[in-house]
Structures are given as C-alpha cells and as structure tokens.
Enzyme design. Structure first.
Site, mmCIF file in Angstrom:
data_model
loop_
_atom_site.group_PDB
_atom_site.id
_atom_site.type_symbol
_atom_site.label_atom_id
_atom_site.label_comp_id
_atom_site.label_asym_id
_atom_site.label_seq_id
_atom_site.Cartn_x
_atom_site.Cartn_y
_atom_site.Cartn_z
ATOM 1 C CG HIS A 27 0.168 -27.361 8.990
ATOM 2 N ND1 HIS A 27 0.142 -26.847 7.715
ATOM 3 C CD2 HIS A 27 0.351 -26.288 9.808
ATOM 4 C CE1 HIS A 27 0.306 -25.521 7.772
ATOM 5 N NE2 HIS A 27 0.423 -25.173 9.028
ATOM 6 C CD GLU B 34 3.566 -24.786 16.435
ATOM 7 O OE1 GLU B 34 4.149 -23.946 15.738
ATOM 8 O OE2 GLU B 34 2.359 -24.752 16.661
ATOM 9 N NE ARG C 272 -3.448 -2.049 2.850
ATOM 10 C CZ ARG C 272 -4.767 -2.046 2.663
ATOM 11 N NH1 ARG C 272 -5.392 -0.960 2.295
ATOM 12 N NH2 ARG C 272 -5.467 -3.138 2.835
ATOM 13 C CG HIS D 140 4.388 -24.028 5.891
ATOM 14 N ND1 HIS D 140 3.342 -23.697 6.696
ATOM 15 C CD2 HIS D 140 5.373 -24.436 6.728
ATOM 16 C CE1 HIS D 140 3.681 -23.879 7.960
ATOM 17 N NE2 HIS D 140 4.916 -24.329 8.018
ATOM 18 C CE LYS E 293 0.437 -22.022 17.987
ATOM 19 N NZ LYS E 293 0.974 -22.548 16.724
ATOM 20 C CG ASP F 237 -2.775 -21.871 13.615
ATOM 21 O OD1 ASP F 237 -2.857 -21.201 12.578
ATOM 22 O OD2 ASP F 237 -1.742 -21.927 14.307
ATOM 23 C CE LYS G 241 -2.863 -22.434 8.817
ATOM 24 N NZ LYS G 241 -1.983 -21.622 9.644
HETATM 25 C C1 BG6 Z 1 1.485 -22.109 10.771
HETATM 26 C C2 BG6 Z 1 0.653 -21.808 11.990
HETATM 27 O O1 BG6 Z 1 0.680 -22.535 9.721
HETATM 28 O O2 BG6 Z 1 2.417 -23.144 11.080
HETATM 29 C C3 BG6 Z 1 1.521 -21.433 13.170
HETATM 30 O O3 BG6 Z 1 -0.249 -20.743 11.705
HETATM 31 C C4 BG6 Z 1 2.563 -22.509 13.422
HETATM 32 O O4 BG6 Z 1 0.730 -21.234 14.338
HETATM 33 C C5 BG6 Z 1 3.324 -22.809 12.126
HETATM 34 O O5 BG6 Z 1 3.442 -22.052 14.429
HETATM 35 C C6 BG6 Z 1 4.244 -24.011 12.320
HETATM 36 O O6 BG6 Z 1 5.035 -24.181 11.175
HETATM 37 P P1 BG6 Z 1 6.459 -24.899 11.248
HETATM 38 O O7 BG6 Z 1 6.915 -24.991 9.820
HETATM 39 O O8 BG6 Z 1 7.317 -24.019 12.103
HETATM 40 O O9 BG6 Z 1 6.228 -26.225 11.890
#
Ligand code: BG6
Length: 482
Positions: free
Chosen positions: A233, A209, A44, A171, A334, A228, A141
């Site tokens: 994933h 995580e 922007r 990802h 988490k 999330d 996402k």
């Molecule tokens: C993201 C989530 O898609 O993936 C995050 O929104 C998460 O909350 C992250 O921490 C984890 O990705 P990775 O590659 O670090 O395992």
C-alpha cells in the site's frame, strides 16, 4: 462483447462476506452489473445454495449495517448466484465447476483464498479443463513474503494465465482519493508545474490504524507492518505521488512509470539503516477510552517475545532527476490514536520573506484518503484586522470530495476494482515487475535491520509510535503533520 461470469473461490470466507459480496451488491444496487453476469460462490462445504445464502446474508448484514440489502434487493441480487462445492486440493472435485462454466463467456476467477492455495487451484483448474475459455484471474495480497517467494507465486500464475489476464489487487488503488491523486497531478497545470525538487521540500505518507492485528496473530507475526502494509500500500501511494506523467491511462503506461520509481529507490543498507528506519511494537494502552492489550497479549499470541514490528517509519529517497534531495518519510502502525491515511506535500520555504521570518509559513498540500476524503491546501493569507498591521495566517483551501458527488457515500475500493476487472481494465491493478521490484527493496531493508539488530521499540497503544520516530524526522528540522 462477451458476458462475464464471476467465480469466487473462498466464498464462505471472511473477505468474501466483508468486502467482495457487499461490493458486488452495491454494483447491483447502482445498476452497474450487466444483467447477465452470473456469480458462482465456490467453497469446500458440500451444501446447497439455499443453505449457503442465509449465512452469507446475516454476515453481510452485520458488516453493512444500514446499507444492507432489503429483502427485495437480496432476492434480485441472488438470482445471479449458484453455489458450487469444490475441495480445492482434489482435482476430481472440480467436475461440478466444469459443468457450471460456459466457455462462450469470460470466466473471472477470484481467489479469495490463502496464497498457498493459488498453485493447487490453478493446476486443478487446468487439469480439469476449466481454463478452456477466455479466463481472467484476480488475486489478493500477499503475493509472496519476499522476492523469492513472490517470483514463485508469479511463476505459478504465469504458467496458466498471461499477464494481461492477471489482476493483482492492492485495494488502496481502488480508493477514490487514490484515483483522484492522478487527476490532481495530471489534470491541474499549476500542481503539475510545482511538482519537483525545485518546489517541494519533502513528502510524508502516513497510514495510521487504530485496529490491532484483529485475531490474525499467527499470520501477522510472520510478516509485520513492513511486509503487510509498506511493501504494497505505501509503496503504491509513493509511486503515484512520484511517478512521471504516464502517456495514457492504459495499465502498461501507468505500471511502467510506477516501476521506475521503485527501481530508483535508494537502497537502505547496513550503513544507513539506523539513520533511516524506526521499528516499533505496541504495548498495552488506550484506544478511544478503552483499554487494549499489547501485541504480546493479543489473542492467538504463541510466544513470550517477538521482534515483529507493528509500526515502522522510513526515510526514503528516490534517486532521479525530479526527486533528488526530497526525502519521502513513510510511516504506518497499528494501534495509533487515529485511523488516518494521508499524503502531505510540504513545499519549500520562501528564499526571502518580506513579511518577516516569523511569517515564513510554507505551503502544504494534504491529500486525505481517509477519513473525510479530500484535499487541503494550506495558503498564507492576511488576518483581517485593523489592530495588527500585517499578521499572516495559514488558511486551508478545502476540497471535500463528497461535495459535488452523485453518491451519498464513498464507494468501497472493491466496487471500483470489481468493475474494472469485469470490464478488463488493469490500470488499477499491480503488475508483476512492480511487485517483484518492491520486494527486492524491502528484502534488503529487512536484511539491513537484521544485520544491525534494529529492534522493534515499544510504544503504548494509542500513541503515535516510538519516540525515535519523532527523532527520525526532527533531526532534519521537520515534523510529522499529525
Ligand atoms: C490490509 C492489511 O491489506 O490493509 C491490514 O493486511 C490492514 O493489516 C488493512 O489493516 C488496512 O486497510 P484499510 O483500507 O482499512 O486502510
């Protein structure tokens, strides 16, 4: 073949500096970006490229550390760049972009923006004739927060792009080991022939995580760990473990097989939810020796209480021929003690062990996505000894993916995904059906939790989640691998 232009919406955002531009830079460094690929950084702020680049460079350096570009590399990389200022919600601000686009080339639009902007951006791109050429779109996402909202997002995209031009990123699919899972399963006959309910006792998928919610409280509190992490994933990992062999590596073949798994997932309803789901929320605790706040004390927390889960464990069942009777235990949270993503395939015990019951140690295949990407197969062997007549031990056969690699680092998922999107390969991107079917399953799980009031139980930051998650698996006479 047509040349490709990348148009990154949200170029000054966090994702762009942390993941997208570093990934593109690594491709440049490896000579994997065609010479004529142009990059438009779209944001922007009304500014020049000369004003944009230094900020990007310093952000990238802080994320990339030793891997950051040298001055010469930076100059070489940024020769591809233009900066285009667009106020995303005002159609008359797209003129500069229209001027930059070249309809004789492929335009790859990357929406690194909040999903609420997907619709207005698509609409304005279309109104201002920016979609006149051959176009592809990459979106991140979350694709919705429920089945209904994901259908809405997908419908919007479908108005302007056909499915073959839509690249939905998860990802996790770009991670090297995830791709290796396909190879492990479908290029090794002894694995392939032992991959069903006659040999496998159960499967565990853990995505632990150490981070908390990283300053995203207002987003995270609306979604929680189920939406999330699990809906996307963990579901993708489960599909790759469980799917039938696709007949080729074409995107459609792989997607067709994955979606069958999601459709075969047994519903978690009001009757079964308490038996099959454990939700948790971290309180204050310790991570790597440092005190960390609880979820409700995190920066940005706007409520005194919240029932959002930061941890979830699920016992899932896939009702099909291959997996009947094989539970899939999924868990993610988490502020757990380790960052670990792994898939554990636990084989069955032997029906009769001639070495004695104590020596009945079932084989286990551990597929580690992070850290230390690799595969470990625990085999049983005799301990070398004269004192003990026949002492058995579980011994790992280790396959470290870094060995034999031509790279001194594991490529980031976005490098693979960018390269594939540029080359028009959708096999590591998620299809519309998969997303909607997985939301259908997640929606009914959420509704069952609400009806049964399955609340988020407290667990200390730095622990492995609520004690009830141990019970979830131990009541089946099994235990978590880590
Ligand atoms: C993201 C989530 O898609 O993936 C995050 O929104 C998460 O909350 C992250 O921490 C984890 O990705 P990775 O590659 O670090 O395992």
């Amino acid at each position: 073949m047509l040349s490709v232009d990348l148009i990154i919406f949200g170029a000054s955002g966090d994702l762009s500096a942390r993941k997208l531009f570093p990934a593109l830079f690594q491709l440049e460094r490896l000579n994997l970006l065609e010479n004529d690929v142009r990059i438009a950084a779209v944001a922007r702020t009304d500014q020049t490229l000369d004003a944009f680049l230094p900020t990007l460079s310093s952000k990238m350096s802080s994320y990339m550390g030793n891997d950051a570009p040298s001055d010469a590399e930076w100059e070489n990389f940024t020769r591809r760049f233009s900066y285009v200022s667009v106020n995303f919600s005002e159609p008359d601000k797209y003129a500069g972009l229209r001027e930059w686009l070249d309809d004789d080339r492929i335009s790859l639009f990357y929406f690194a923006t909040p999903p609420s902007l997907f619709a207005p951006i698509c609409e304005h791109l279309s109104q201002t004739n920016c979609l006149a050429g051959d176009c592809r779109i990459v979106v991140e996402k979350p694709i919705g927060e429920s089945l209904a909202s994901s259908v809405q997002v997908n419908e919007t995209l479908a108005k302007y792009f056909d499915e073959k031009s839509i690249y939905r990123i998860d990802h996790y699919l770009g991670k090297e080991t995830v791709q290796n899972l396909l190879v492990l399963r479908f290029a090794n006959s002894f694995i392939n022939s032992q991959w069903d309910n006659t040999c496998i006792d159960h499967v565990q998928i853990t995505v632990g995580e150490m981070v908390g919610i990283e300053g995203r409280w207002s987003y995270y509190d609306k979604v929680g760990q189920l939406r999330d992490m699990v809906q996307n994933h963990l579901m993708q990992l489960m599909c790759l473990v469980a799917m039938e062999p696709p007949n080729s590596l074409e995107a459609e073949s792989i997607r067709d097989e994955k979606v069958k798994i999601v459709r075969a997932l047994r519903r978690i309803d009001e009757q079964s939810v308490e038996e099959r789901v454990v939700r948790g929320q971290y309180t204050n605790g310790w991570i790597e020796g440092a005190a960390v706040p609880g979820y409700l004390d995190e920066e940005g927390c706007a409520h005194e209480t919240s029932d959002t889960e930061t941890y979830i464990a699920i016992k899932a069942h896939i009702d099909n021929w291959r997996w009947s009777g094989v539970p899939f235990y999924l868990r993610t949270g988490k502020r757990l003690p380790e960052k670990v993503t792994e898939i554990v395939i636990q084989y069955k015990s032997l029906p009769h062990n001639i070495f004695g019951e104590d020596a009945n140690i079932p084989n286990k295949l551990v597929i580690r996505l992070q850290p230390n990407e690799g595969i470990e197969l625990s085999m049983v062997s005799k301990r070398q000894s004269l004192k003990e007549r026949m002492a058995l031990q579980a011994h790992p056969l280790n396959l470290d993916f870094r060995e034999g690699s031509d790279m001194d680092r594991i490529p980031d998922a976005y490098e693979r995904l960018f390269l594939d999107a540029i080359n028009g390969d959708q096999s590591l991107f998620v299809g519309r059906d998969e997303i909607e079917e997985s939301w259908r399953w997640v929606d009914q799980l959420i509704s069952a939790c609400q009806k049964r009031k399955v609340e988020a139980r407290p667990y200390y930051a730095g622990s492995w989640g609520p004690a009830k998650a141990e019970v979830l698996i131990e009541k089946d006479f099994r235990s978590w691998h880590v």
